[in-house]
Design an enzyme around this catalytic site. Structure first.
Site, PDB file in Angstrom:
ATOM      1  N   LYS A   1     -10.837  34.200 -46.711  1.00  0.00           N
ATOM      2  CA  LYS A   1      -9.623  33.615 -47.296  1.00  0.00           C
ATOM      3  C   LYS A   1      -9.429  34.072 -48.748  1.00  0.00           C
ATOM      4  CE  LYS A   1     -11.148  29.397 -46.734  1.00  0.00           C
ATOM      5  NZ  LYS A   1     -12.496  29.607 -46.144  1.00  0.00           N
ATOM      6  N   ARG A   6      -7.466  20.929 -46.054  1.00  0.00           N
ATOM      7  CA  ARG A   6      -8.688  20.894 -45.264  1.00  0.00           C
ATOM      8  C   ARG A   6      -8.766  19.647 -44.388  1.00  0.00           C
ATOM      9  NH1 ARG A   6     -11.745  24.468 -48.949  1.00  0.00           N
ATOM     10  NH2 ARG A   6     -13.732  24.924 -47.972  1.00  0.00           N
ATOM     11  N   ARG A  37     -22.734  31.974 -56.005  1.00  0.00           N
ATOM     12  CA  ARG A  37     -22.425  30.540 -55.980  1.00  0.00           C
ATOM     13  C   ARG A  37     -23.634  29.704 -55.562  1.00  0.00           C
ATOM     14  NH1 ARG A  37     -16.806  30.118 -52.715  1.00  0.00           N
ATOM     15  NH2 ARG A  37     -17.906  28.331 -51.834  1.00  0.00           N
ATOM     16  N   ARG A  47     -21.160  23.195 -44.544  1.00  0.00           N
ATOM     17  CA  ARG A  47     -19.746  23.497 -44.806  1.00  0.00           C
ATOM     18  C   ARG A  47     -19.037  23.864 -43.507  1.00  0.00           C
ATOM     19  NH1 ARG A  47     -20.919  27.830 -49.225  1.00  0.00           N
ATOM     20  NH2 ARG A  47     -18.796  28.507 -48.849  1.00  0.00           N
TER      21      ARG A  47
HETATM   22  P1  AP5 Z   1     -14.517  35.251 -48.986  1.00  0.00           P
HETATM   23  O1  AP5 Z   1     -13.190  35.911 -49.077  1.00  0.00           O
HETATM   24  O2  AP5 Z   1     -15.165  34.825 -50.263  1.00  0.00           O
HETATM   25  O3  AP5 Z   1     -14.464  34.073 -47.926  1.00  0.00           O
HETATM   26  P2  AP5 Z   1     -13.784  32.646 -48.021  1.00  0.00           P
HETATM   27  O4  AP5 Z   1     -13.146  32.371 -46.710  1.00  0.00           O
HETATM   28  O5  AP5 Z   1     -12.917  32.529 -49.245  1.00  0.00           O
HETATM   29  O6  AP5 Z   1     -15.095  31.778 -48.140  1.00  0.00           O
HETATM   30  P3  AP5 Z   1     -15.493  30.583 -49.077  1.00  0.00           P
HETATM   31  O7  AP5 Z   1     -16.976  30.406 -48.917  1.00  0.00           O
HETATM   32  O8  AP5 Z   1     -14.977  30.757 -50.481  1.00  0.00           O
HETATM   33  O9  AP5 Z   1     -14.732  29.418 -48.391  1.00  0.00           O
HETATM   34  P4  AP5 Z   1     -15.045  27.964 -48.470  1.00  0.00           P
HETATM   35  O10 AP5 Z   1     -13.845  27.427 -47.790  1.00  0.00           O
HETATM   36  O11 AP5 Z   1     -16.345  27.489 -47.966  1.00  0.00           O
HETATM   37  O12 AP5 Z   1     -15.185  27.705 -50.064  1.00  0.00           O
HETATM   38  P5  AP5 Z   1     -14.247  27.046 -51.134  1.00  0.00           P
HETATM   39  O13 AP5 Z   1     -14.469  27.710 -52.423  1.00  0.00           O
HETATM   40  O14 AP5 Z   1     -12.847  26.922 -50.622  1.00  0.00           O
HETATM   41  O15 AP5 Z   1     -15.505  36.249 -48.199  1.00  0.00           O
HETATM   42  C1  AP5 Z   1     -16.884  35.956 -48.057  1.00  0.00           C
HETATM   43  C2  AP5 Z   1     -17.707  37.245 -48.247  1.00  0.00           C
HETATM   44  O16 AP5 Z   1     -17.433  38.143 -47.160  1.00  0.00           O
HETATM   45  C3  AP5 Z   1     -17.360  38.023 -49.523  1.00  0.00           C
HETATM   46  O17 AP5 Z   1     -18.555  38.588 -50.002  1.00  0.00           O
HETATM   47  C4  AP5 Z   1     -16.391  39.102 -49.066  1.00  0.00           C
HETATM   48  O18 AP5 Z   1     -16.505  40.275 -49.877  1.00  0.00           O
HETATM   49  C5  AP5 Z   1     -16.855  39.370 -47.638  1.00  0.00           C
HETATM   50  N1  AP5 Z   1     -15.753  39.653 -46.731  1.00  0.00           N
HETATM   51  C6  AP5 Z   1     -14.493  39.138 -46.764  1.00  0.00           C
HETATM   52  N2  AP5 Z   1     -13.745  39.626 -45.732  1.00  0.00           N
HETATM   53  C7  AP5 Z   1     -14.575  40.456 -45.030  1.00  0.00           C
HETATM   54  C8  AP5 Z   1     -14.407  41.257 -43.859  1.00  0.00           C
HETATM   55  N3  AP5 Z   1     -13.230  41.288 -43.208  1.00  0.00           N
HETATM   56  N4  AP5 Z   1     -15.472  41.967 -43.414  1.00  0.00           N
HETATM   57  C9  AP5 Z   1     -16.663  41.934 -44.067  1.00  0.00           C
HETATM   58  N5  AP5 Z   1     -16.872  41.203 -45.191  1.00  0.00           N
HETATM   59  C10 AP5 Z   1     -15.865  40.469 -45.665  1.00  0.00           C
HETATM   60  O19 AP5 Z   1     -14.834  25.552 -51.184  1.00  0.00           O
HETATM   61  C11 AP5 Z   1     -16.108  25.276 -51.729  1.00  0.00           C
HETATM   62  C12 AP5 Z   1     -16.359  23.766 -51.739  1.00  0.00           C
HETATM   63  O20 AP5 Z   1     -15.361  23.117 -52.574  1.00  0.00           O
HETATM   64  C13 AP5 Z   1     -16.201  23.056 -50.372  1.00  0.00           C
HETATM   65  O21 AP5 Z   1     -17.412  23.124 -49.634  1.00  0.00           O
HETATM   66  C14 AP5 Z   1     -15.823  21.625 -50.816  1.00  0.00           C
HETATM   67  O22 AP5 Z   1     -16.957  20.911 -51.250  1.00  0.00           O
HETATM   68  C15 AP5 Z   1     -14.926  21.883 -52.020  1.00  0.00           C
HETATM   69  N6  AP5 Z   1     -13.500  22.005 -51.645  1.00  0.00           N
HETATM   70  C16 AP5 Z   1     -12.707  23.126 -51.814  1.00  0.00           C
HETATM   71  N7  AP5 Z   1     -11.455  22.900 -51.373  1.00  0.00           N
HETATM   72  C17 AP5 Z   1     -11.440  21.607 -50.910  1.00  0.00           C
HETATM   73  C18 AP5 Z   1     -10.449  20.807 -50.314  1.00  0.00           C
HETATM   74  N8  AP5 Z   1      -9.205  21.277 -50.073  1.00  0.00           N
HETATM   75  N9  AP5 Z   1     -10.780  19.541 -49.936  1.00  0.00           N
HETATM   76  C19 AP5 Z   1     -12.018  19.049 -50.160  1.00  0.00           C
HETATM   77  N10 AP5 Z   1     -13.023  19.765 -50.723  1.00  0.00           N
HETATM   78  C20 AP5 Z   1     -12.735  21.042 -51.098  1.00  0.00           C
END
Ligand code: AP5
Length: 214
Positions: A13, A87, A160, A171
């Protein structure tokens, strides 16, 4: 155009949202980034969110909806990419309301379909630029020049604290229990489009572009 990118941790994402922001001038609205910023600043929101995030659980709907509401006016005429929000069903309803109050609505909800087992490897290899936040991967997405960020040229990178296997599994369970069930809410309105998130970063980008340009 306003779109939601939906998918479990590591689905890509953030990678795709950052690209859309750079290429189309849309604004990336990542609640994860906003919360990490709040934690780093030690603000009241950050203090409340820190332990919840470290455990891999969801921060309260009220907090994240308020964060999005505060930033939504910054999204100019090119629109917003919601990354990691909504979410829960409550957040999805809050987003509809926030957009409607501004005379806007969602155009697409793009689901990145991925195989969970591959995601742990993706997340474990992830690192990002300490200065501008650009995201990279040890195997799949290295900077073009070794140890230099493609976007800002910085040589400082960070990983992270919630990117360890135990927290990632938690998660993912949260995603399955609370986030996946919001898909029917959007399906009823014909907003959902699916892309193969297991393809390369470039191929996923091409699939998303085809949807946005259709
Ligand atoms: P990346 O693009 O970083 O993946 P992502 O989907 O953004 O993953 P996240 O881990 O950031 O998502 P998340 O939803 O757990 O975390 P968030 O920060 O929102 O890609 C991952 C890796 O793969 C990278 O190294 C990239 O280079 C590689 N990659 C990408 N595409 C690829 C491909 N096609 N092929 C190969 N490699 C690839 O949330 C973190 C925490 O915050 C949550 O756990 C929660 O506690 C809190 N939080 C955030 N938003 C909310 C909300 N709305 N409500 C409640 N709590 C929330």
């Amino acid at each position: 155009m306003n779109i939601v990118l939906l998918g479990p941790p590591g689905a890509g994402k953030g990678t795709q949202a950052a690209r859309l922001q750079a290429q189309r001038g849309m604004i990336q609205m990542s609640t994860g980034d906003m919360l990490r910023e709040a934690v780093a600043q030690g603000s009241p929101v950050g203090l409340e969110a820190k332990a919840v995030m470290a455990a891999g659980e969801l921060v309260s709907d009220a907090i994240v909806s308020a964060l999005i509401g505060e930033r939504l006016d910054a999204a100019g005429s090119n629109g917003a990419i919601f990354d990691g929000f909504p979410r829960t069903r409550e957040q999805a309803e809050a987003l509809d309301l926030l957009l409607a109050e501004r005379g806007r609505s969602l155009d697409y909800v793009i689901e990145l379909e991925v195989e969970e087992d591959a995601l742990v490897e993706r997340i474990a290899g992830r690192f990002s630029c300490a200065r501008c936040g650009a995201s990279y991967h040890d195997r799949f997405n290295l900077p073009r020049q070794q140890d230099l960020c493609d976007l800002c040229g910085s040589s400082e990178f960070v990983r992270r604290p919630d990117d360890n296997e135990q927290t990632v599994r938690r998660r993912m369970a949260e995603y399955r229990a609370k986030t996946e069930p919001i898909l029917p809410y959007y399906e009823e309105r014909g907003l959902v489009r699916r892309v193969d998130g297991m393809a390369s970063v470039e191929q996923v980008a091409a699939q998303i572009d085809a949807i946005l340009d259709s």
